[in-house]
Design a protein around this motif. Structure first.
Motif, PDB file in Angstrom:
ATOM      1  N   ASN A 267      29.533  -3.521 -62.838  1.00 11.14           N
ATOM      2  CA  ASN A 267      28.698  -4.725 -62.739  1.00 11.14           C
ATOM      3  C   ASN A 267      27.216  -4.439 -62.594  1.00 11.14           C
ATOM      4  O   ASN A 267      26.383  -5.125 -63.198  1.00 11.14           O
ATOM      5  N   ALA A 268      26.848  -3.436 -61.813  1.00 15.82           N
ATOM      6  CA  ALA A 268      25.429  -3.078 -61.719  1.00 15.82           C
ATOM      7  C   ALA A 268      24.895  -2.687 -63.089  1.00 15.82           C
ATOM      8  O   ALA A 268      23.807  -3.095 -63.497  1.00 15.82           O
ATOM      9  N   GLY A 269      25.676  -1.900 -63.809  1.00 16.71           N
ATOM     10  CA  GLY A 269      25.264  -1.494 -65.147  1.00 16.71           C
ATOM     11  C   GLY A 269      25.202  -2.650 -66.117  1.00 16.71           C
ATOM     12  O   GLY A 269      24.325  -2.704 -66.985  1.00 16.71           O
ATOM     13  N   ARG A 270      26.108  -3.596 -65.970  1.00 19.07           N
ATOM     14  CA  ARG A 270      26.129  -4.758 -66.881  1.00 19.07           C
ATOM     15  C   ARG A 270      24.867  -5.588 -66.763  1.00 19.07           C
ATOM     16  O   ARG A 270      24.372  -6.110 -67.764  1.00 19.07           O
ATOM     17  N   VAL A 271      24.340  -5.733 -65.541  1.00 16.90           N
ATOM     18  CA  VAL A 271      23.152  -6.568 -65.351  1.00 16.90           C
ATOM     19  C   VAL A 271      21.862  -5.740 -65.329  1.00 16.90           C
ATOM     20  O   VAL A 271      20.779  -6.302 -65.140  1.00 16.90           O
ATOM     21  N   GLY A 272      21.963  -4.431 -65.543  1.00 16.15           N
ATOM     22  CA  GLY A 272      20.764  -3.603 -65.664  1.00 16.15           C
ATOM     23  C   GLY A 272      20.176  -3.099 -64.358  1.00 16.15           C
ATOM     24  O   GLY A 272      19.043  -2.603 -64.336  1.00 16.15           O
ATOM     25  N   THR A 273      20.914  -3.193 -63.262  1.00 17.37           N
ATOM     26  CA  THR A 273      20.417  -2.701 -61.972  1.00 17.37           C
ATOM     27  C   THR A 273      20.393  -1.173 -61.966  1.00 17.37           C
ATOM     28  O   THR A 273      21.374  -0.543 -62.372  1.00 17.37           O
ATOM     29  N   PRO A 274      19.318  -0.552 -61.507  1.00 18.10           N
ATOM     30  CA  PRO A 274      19.270   0.916 -61.422  1.00 18.10           C
ATOM     31  C   PRO A 274      20.403   1.442 -60.540  1.00 18.10           C
ATOM     32  O   PRO A 274      20.647   0.920 -59.442  1.00 18.10           O
ATOM     33  N   LEU A 330      29.473   4.651 -66.803  1.00 19.42           N
ATOM     34  CA  LEU A 330      28.048   4.808 -66.534  1.00 19.42           C
ATOM     35  C   LEU A 330      27.238   4.795 -67.837  1.00 19.42           C
ATOM     36  O   LEU A 330      26.138   4.242 -67.884  1.00 19.42           O
ATOM     37  N   GLU A 331      27.773   5.397 -68.876  1.00 21.09           N
ATOM     38  CA  GLU A 331      27.068   5.428 -70.162  1.00 21.09           C
ATOM     39  C   GLU A 331      26.894   4.022 -70.730  1.00 21.09           C
ATOM     40  O   GLU A 331      25.939   3.751 -71.461  1.00 21.09           O
ATOM     41  N   ALA A 332      27.799   3.106 -70.386  1.00 24.47           N
ATOM     42  CA  ALA A 332      27.728   1.736 -70.910  1.00 24.47           C
ATOM     43  C   ALA A 332      26.689   0.883 -70.190  1.00 24.47           C
ATOM     44  O   ALA A 332      26.431  -0.248 -70.597  1.00 24.47           O
ATOM     45  N   ALA A 333      26.072   1.408 -69.143  1.00 23.50           N
ATOM     46  CA  ALA A 333      25.112   0.628 -68.360  1.00 23.50           C
ATOM     47  C   ALA A 333      23.891   0.265 -69.187  1.00 23.50           C
ATOM     48  O   ALA A 333      23.430   1.043 -70.035  1.00 23.50           O
ATOM     49  N   THR A 334      23.341  -0.907 -68.911  1.00 25.91           N
ATOM     50  CA  THR A 334      22.133  -1.360 -69.602  1.00 25.91           C
ATOM     51  C   THR A 334      20.865  -1.018 -68.829  1.00 25.91           C
ATOM     52  O   THR A 334      19.766  -1.290 -69.309  1.00 25.91           O
ATOM     53  N   GLY A 335      21.010  -0.462 -67.636  1.00 28.50           N
ATOM     54  CA  GLY A 335      19.857  -0.069 -66.830  1.00 28.50           C
ATOM     55  C   GLY A 335      19.872   1.416 -66.531  1.00 28.50           C
ATOM     56  O   GLY A 335      20.772   2.144 -66.956  1.00 28.50           O
ATOM     57  N   GLY A 406       8.136   2.169 -61.223  1.00 31.10           N
ATOM     58  CA  GLY A 406       8.490   0.783 -61.468  1.00 31.10           C
ATOM     59  C   GLY A 406       9.915   0.546 -61.905  1.00 31.10           C
ATOM     60  O   GLY A 406      10.267  -0.587 -62.286  1.00 31.10           O
ATOM     61  N   VAL A 407      10.748   1.585 -61.855  1.00 31.97           N
ATOM     62  CA  VAL A 407      12.157   1.410 -62.223  1.00 31.97           C
ATOM     63  C   VAL A 407      12.848   0.499 -61.224  1.00 31.97           C
ATOM     64  O   VAL A 407      13.674  -0.352 -61.583  1.00 31.97           O
ATOM     65  N   ILE A 408      12.516   0.679 -59.943  1.00 36.05           N
ATOM     66  CA  ILE A 408      13.077  -0.140 -58.881  1.00 36.05           C
ATOM     67  C   ILE A 408      12.065  -1.200 -58.485  1.00 36.05           C
ATOM     68  O   ILE A 408      10.909  -0.863 -58.171  1.00 36.05           O
ATOM     69  N   ARG A 409      12.489  -2.457 -58.492  1.00 33.07           N
ATOM     70  CA  ARG A 409      11.566  -3.528 -58.119  1.00 33.07           C
ATOM     71  C   ARG A 409      11.396  -3.565 -56.610  1.00 33.07           C
ATOM     72  O   ARG A 409      12.333  -3.277 -55.851  1.00 33.07           O
ATOM     73  N   THR A 410      10.214  -3.890 -56.161  1.00 31.15           N
ATOM     74  CA  THR A 410       9.923  -3.941 -54.738  1.00 31.15           C
ATOM     75  C   THR A 410       9.506  -5.321 -54.274  1.00 31.15           C
ATOM     76  O   THR A 410       9.124  -5.499 -53.115  1.00 31.15           O
ATOM     77  N   ASP A 411       9.577  -6.322 -55.184  1.00 30.18           N
ATOM     78  CA  ASP A 411       9.202  -7.678 -54.785  1.00 30.18           C
ATOM     79  C   ASP A 411      10.376  -8.430 -54.197  1.00 30.18           C
ATOM     80  O   ASP A 411      11.502  -8.016 -54.292  1.00 30.18           O
TER      81      ASP A 411
END
Length: 411
Positions: A267-274, A330-335, A406-411
């Motif tokens: 799921n993290a990979g599906r939504v692009g989360t690092p 892991l290879e299928a991840a979008t992030g 900037g890979v990880i958002r901090t906002d």
């Protein structure tokens, strides 16, 4: 305090007295109700706020077409789909603050879908004749659902079932009042682990990440914890994940009941989360404490953690297979993804002298990772044990780089 509204779900054709009793109990606690009828054949004597016709329409049919299925299972599957969509929509519109559903096996089946349709943190209660039953597989449970046995509630009202229903009414109203919304002022890190007797990295990583301005949620990877982690990951709740405990993933591959579902590590990979990932506890295969160890695992190292859970150990061939499937996911991840490989060991009991020590099987897992990860998933090989401080320092170094770039958002 603003008045809360509770969504009540049930079959008002056969259980109207029970549903009206719950309504009164909820109102007596100072809350409002939103009623939803999921009946198929009969009708409530008084209209509900959301009718069975509304539910059927959300499922893509008229109620007449649902009845025409001629099979109660098919009919209720349609109603379940419609109910889940209706619940999600009504919550998004701010129409209720907590859910209470009732049922036997049919109603429970539908109620489980409704609970899954709601975000984590929304109070979800199911009064069921099969609460806590092995009939309910873990993957059907919303991670934060609460169940109360509908004792004596199969047919008609009595003092026993009134006790169950009134407790449920008080519980859901109290939960709706007490629930606090997640604080989104800090970016959230999702981390998986086990108790610190087995995996210890969170003791170093959590305070270090908090010092960097992040909030850290550590999920216990014994089935339900992973389900909560995956649900939140799929909702995009995390700024980054540190998925360092793969015990549930190995359990899934081996068919253990101690599983968090087929979507583990997706799921993290599906939504692009690092994602930062490591094979922590990928050597352990869990069994429920009440199970006998299957004969095929009888000659392997064995650790009885307590009366609820015990573990055997995967052999080298199995660990190779799990690494290959992990690489696929892991290879299928979008992030962004980074894999850490601690070559000296992956949990406390695999050290020399401990019950799960198997250096040959560990070497096979390491060898497979060296073969399949590079070129597919960025990897850092570390000549350390996963419980060493040096593992944490490597993780924090990569984390800081991702923040700076900037890979990880901090906002």
């Amino acid at each position: 305090m603003a008045k809360k509204t509770i969504l009540l779900i049930g079959t008002y054709d056969t259980k109207e007295p029970e549903m009206r009793f719950i309504e009164k109990a909820v109102r007596a606690q100072g809350a409002d109700v939103l009623t939803m009828d999921v009946s198929v054949l009969g009708d409530a004597s008084d209209p509900t706020d959301i009718s069975k016709h509304d539910v059927a329409a959300a499922g893509g049919m008229t109620i007449e077409e649902v009845i025409a299925q001629g099979d109660e299972n098919k009919a209720f599957r349609i109603m379940s789909a419609g109910a889940a969509k209706t619940v999600a929509k009504a919550y998004s519109e701010g129409r209720f603050d907590g859910m209470l559903a009732t049922g036997g096996t049919m109603g429970t089946d539908l109620a489980l879908d409704c609970a899954q349709a709601l975000p984590m943190g929304v109070p979800k209660y199911i009064v069921s004749t099969v609460s806590f039953s092995p009939l309910i597989p873990p993957h059907r449970l919303a991670p934060d659902v609460q169940m109360i046995l509908w004792a004596g509630g199969l047919y008609g009202m009595n003092s026993i079932c009134k006790s169950s229903l009134s407790q449920a009414a008080g519980a859901v109203v109290g939960a709706a009042r007490a629930a606090t919304a997640p604080d989104r002022s800090k970016p959230l890190i999702g981390m998986t682990s086990l108790g610190s007797s087995c995996l210890r990295y969170m003791k170093i990583l959590k305070p270090a990440l908090e010092d960097r301005g992040f909030e850290v949620a550590v999920f216990h990877s014994t089935g339900m914890g992973g389900m909560a982690y995956e649900k939140l990951a799929g909702e995009g709740a995390f700024a980054c994940v540190m998925d360092f405990c793969m015990q549930e993933f190995g359990n899934l591959m081996a068919g253990s009941v101690v599983s968090s579902g087929d979507d583990r590590v997706t799921n993290a990979g599906r939504v692009g989360t690092p994602q930062m990932v490591a094979p922590g506890a990928l050597d352990l295969l869990d069994f429920a404490g009440w199970q006998d160890i299957p004969e095929q695992y009888a000659d392997r190292p064995f650790h009885e953690h307590n009366r609820l859970i015990k573990s055997s150990v995967f052999n080298g061939a199995e660990r190779r297979a799990w690494i290959r499937e992990l690489a696929n996911r892991l290879e299928a991840a979008t992030g962004p993804v980074h894999f850490f490989l601690p070559v000296q060991g992956v949990e406390a009991w695999d050290r020399e002298g401990e019950e799960a020590h198997d250096p040959e099987a560990l070497a096979e897992m390491v060898d497979e990772a060296r073969k399949v990860m590079p070129g597919r998933v960025p990897m850092t090989e570390l000549d350390v044990h996963i419980n060493d401080a040096a593992f944490c320092q490597a993780v924090l170094s990569r984390f800081d780089t991702w923040v700076e770039t900037g890979v990880i958002r901090t906002d």
